[in-house]
Motif scaffolding. Structure first.
Motif, mmCIF file in Angstrom:
data_model
loop_
_atom_site.group_PDB
_atom_site.id
_atom_site.type_symbol
_atom_site.label_atom_id
_atom_site.label_comp_id
_atom_site.label_asym_id
_atom_site.label_seq_id
_atom_site.Cartn_x
_atom_site.Cartn_y
_atom_site.Cartn_z
ATOM 1 N N PRO A 391 0.825 -1.224 0.000
ATOM 2 C CA PRO A 391 0.000 0.000 0.000
ATOM 3 C C PRO A 391 0.856 1.269 0.000
ATOM 4 O O PRO A 391 0.415 2.306 -0.518
ATOM 5 N N SER A 392 2.064 1.205 0.534
ATOM 6 C CA SER A 392 2.932 2.380 0.508
ATOM 7 C C SER A 392 3.305 2.745 -0.922
ATOM 8 O O SER A 392 3.213 3.917 -1.330
ATOM 9 N N VAL A 393 3.717 1.747 -1.701
ATOM 10 C CA VAL A 393 4.072 2.009 -3.102
ATOM 11 C C VAL A 393 2.839 2.423 -3.894
ATOM 12 O O VAL A 393 2.890 3.363 -4.693
ATOM 13 N N LYS A 413 -3.538 2.688 5.257
ATOM 14 C CA LYS A 413 -3.453 1.229 5.342
ATOM 15 C C LYS A 413 -2.015 0.803 5.621
ATOM 16 O O LYS A 413 -1.756 -0.088 6.442
ATOM 17 N N ALA A 414 -1.074 1.444 4.931
ATOM 18 C CA ALA A 414 0.339 1.117 5.147
ATOM 19 C C ALA A 414 0.741 1.407 6.586
ATOM 20 O O ALA A 414 1.485 0.631 7.212
ATOM 21 N N MET A 415 0.254 2.504 7.142
ATOM 22 C CA MET A 415 0.570 2.854 8.529
ATOM 23 C C MET A 415 0.057 1.787 9.489
ATOM 24 O O MET A 415 0.725 1.441 10.468
ATOM 25 N N ASP A 423 9.309 4.528 10.217
ATOM 26 C CA ASP A 423 8.673 4.395 8.910
ATOM 27 C C ASP A 423 7.199 4.792 8.964
ATOM 28 O O ASP A 423 6.658 5.370 8.017
ATOM 29 N N ARG A 424 6.559 4.492 10.098
ATOM 30 C CA ARG A 424 5.155 4.874 10.248
ATOM 31 C C ARG A 424 5.022 6.390 10.259
ATOM 32 O O ARG A 424 4.085 6.953 9.658
#
Length: 441
Positions: A391-393, A413-415, A423-424
């Motif tokens: 989801p990050s990409v 979602k990535a978080m 990173d969060r």
């Protein structure tokens, strides 16, 4: 057995013991395993020798040949162990004869281990064989991946259970349990202390490479905790890769892995900011990259290529890292070449992570619209469902396409999936930046 370095010794003597142990532990455990034929016993014997050193060296001084001293004590403890097992068997007699300690069985006092160590000559070829065999056994296929990592860090890396626990972000009891279970599994499977047969060598070497890569990956991109990079863990993997490259100099993929680790670690100095926050590739100050590490990495990659058998999976990843290492900027990077290498890597070692990285390269070479279908295929296929990377990409691609609301959903979602605090926070910053752009727009 508890870790001797954690419970005894102090001051300079203890520091000397720790330094010698970190450098020589694999050789000592390997030699003891060869002498006794019992891997688990050898590790315990080495720990007992370590405990004795922590008492003796601060009191009597560091011996001239500290590694030989530890090995001598370990071999003596082996004799004691076999004596306790009805020690007049052939193995005990052979060990006692080799040490010149025939008098021990009859109750004579043993000689000074320091004097014995002074006369001990280490056969470099035999030492190398022992350490390589130790690597093969620590990474044996009968063990789980978690057990292989813990055991390798213990018997090859010389780390204590406390250090392994910190490295793997697990309780010390968990690290100790993994090591104990691994040794029991090897004993139950009757794994001999011997290099694998010729037909098994390639597969077993692949297991060793995989464990070193896993250790480095966790170090270079910590999956949890408050640090972006676990320098101790990544450094240990680099050390293991260098040792392995000396032990099997004719294996190109070993040099490929070493090249990958060196070239990746070269960017470490620029990957974090003053407060430890992550710095993305496009914002890194390339003047801070470690040029010596880049030279070492490129030299290792050249050795892998020189074999003439084509690059393996690690070598191909190293070739990608080299593209980044020689480029003066993100814009000047040869993204088309990186895409081609990822395509080759996907055919050689297909995985959703390779496809995701290829999508990133495609987005840089041809734009986000060309990359989004690759990422969407991974989503629809259920790949990387529990990873924050997908989801990050996807959020990054959607943001570049001007689809802010969808991008915000992906970043959130990535978080929720990301276990690393730094990173969060970076993902939250990307999400918040989208909101600012919406207001400004």
């Amino acid at each position: 057995m508890s870790d001797s370095l954690s419970v005894a010794g102090s001051g300079g003597g203890r520091e000397a013991v720790a330094a010698v142990w970190r450098i020589e532990s694999a050789r000592i455990v390997g030699a003891l395993a060869r002498y006794t034929g019992d891997f688990a016993l050898a590790e315990d014997l080495a720990q007992e020798a370590l405990a004795e050193a922590l008492v003796s060296w601060p009191r009597d001084g560091v011996p001239h040949n500290p590694a030989g001293w530890l090995l001598t004590v370990g071999r003596r403890r082996a004799i004691d162990a076999f004596r306790r097992r009805s020690a007049l068997d052939d193995r005990y007699a052979a060990l006692a004869h080799e040490l010149g300690e025939g008098g021990v069985a009859s109750g004579a006092a043993p000689a000074d281990p320091a004097r014995e160590a002074e006369e001990m000559l280490w056969d470099p070829d035999r030492i190398d064989d022992d350490v390589l065999t130790l690597m093969f056994i620590s990474c044996h296929p009968v063990l789980s991946r978690e057990a292989r990592v813990a055991l390798t860090l213990r018997v090859v890396g010389g780390l204590t259970s406390d250090e392994i626990a910190r490295a793997l972000l697990v309780p010390t009891a968990t690290a100790q349990a993994r090591i104990t279970r691994a040794k029991k599994t090897l004993a139950a499977a009757r794994v001999p202390f011997a290099p694998p047969a010729a037909g098994e060598r390639a597969e077993r070497l692949g297991s060793v490479l995989s464990v070193i890569y896993v250790i480095f990956t966790e170090g270079s991109s910590a999956s949890s905790g408050g640090e972006v990079i676990r320098f101790d863990l990544a450094g240990e993997a680099q050390r293991l890769a260098r040792v392995l490259s000396r032990l099997v100099p004719d294996e190109p993929e070993v040099h490929g892995l070493l090249a990958l680790l060196e070239l990746t670690a070269a960017r470490f100095p620029a990957r974090t900011g003053p407060d430890g926050e992550p710095v993305l590739l496009e914002h890194q100050d390339r003047r801070r990259w470690d040029r010596a590490a880049i030279r070492r990495g490129r030299a290792a990659l050249a050795r892998a290529e020189k074999a003439g058998r084509g690059l393996g999976a690690y070598g191909l990843q190293a070739a990608i890292a080299e593209c980044h290492a020689v480029a003066p900027s993100v814009e000047a990077t040869n993204w088309d070449r990186i895409v081609l290498i990822y395509e080759a890597l996907g055919r050689l070692a297909p995985s959703p992570v390779v496809d995701l990285n290829r999508a990133v390269a495609v987005s840089m070479a041809r734009g986000p619209a060309a990359a989004l279908p690759i990422v969407d295929a991974l989503v629809s296929g259920g790949s990387l469902a529990n990873s924050h990377l997908l989801p990050s990409v996807r959020g990054e691609l959607l943001a570049r396409l001007g689809r802010g609301d969808e991008a915000r959903t992906e970043f959130e979602k990535a978080m929720s999936l990301c276990g690393n605090d730094r990173d969060r926070a970076l993902l939250a910053g990307k999400r918040d930046a989208l909101g600012q752009r919406d207001v400004l727009g």
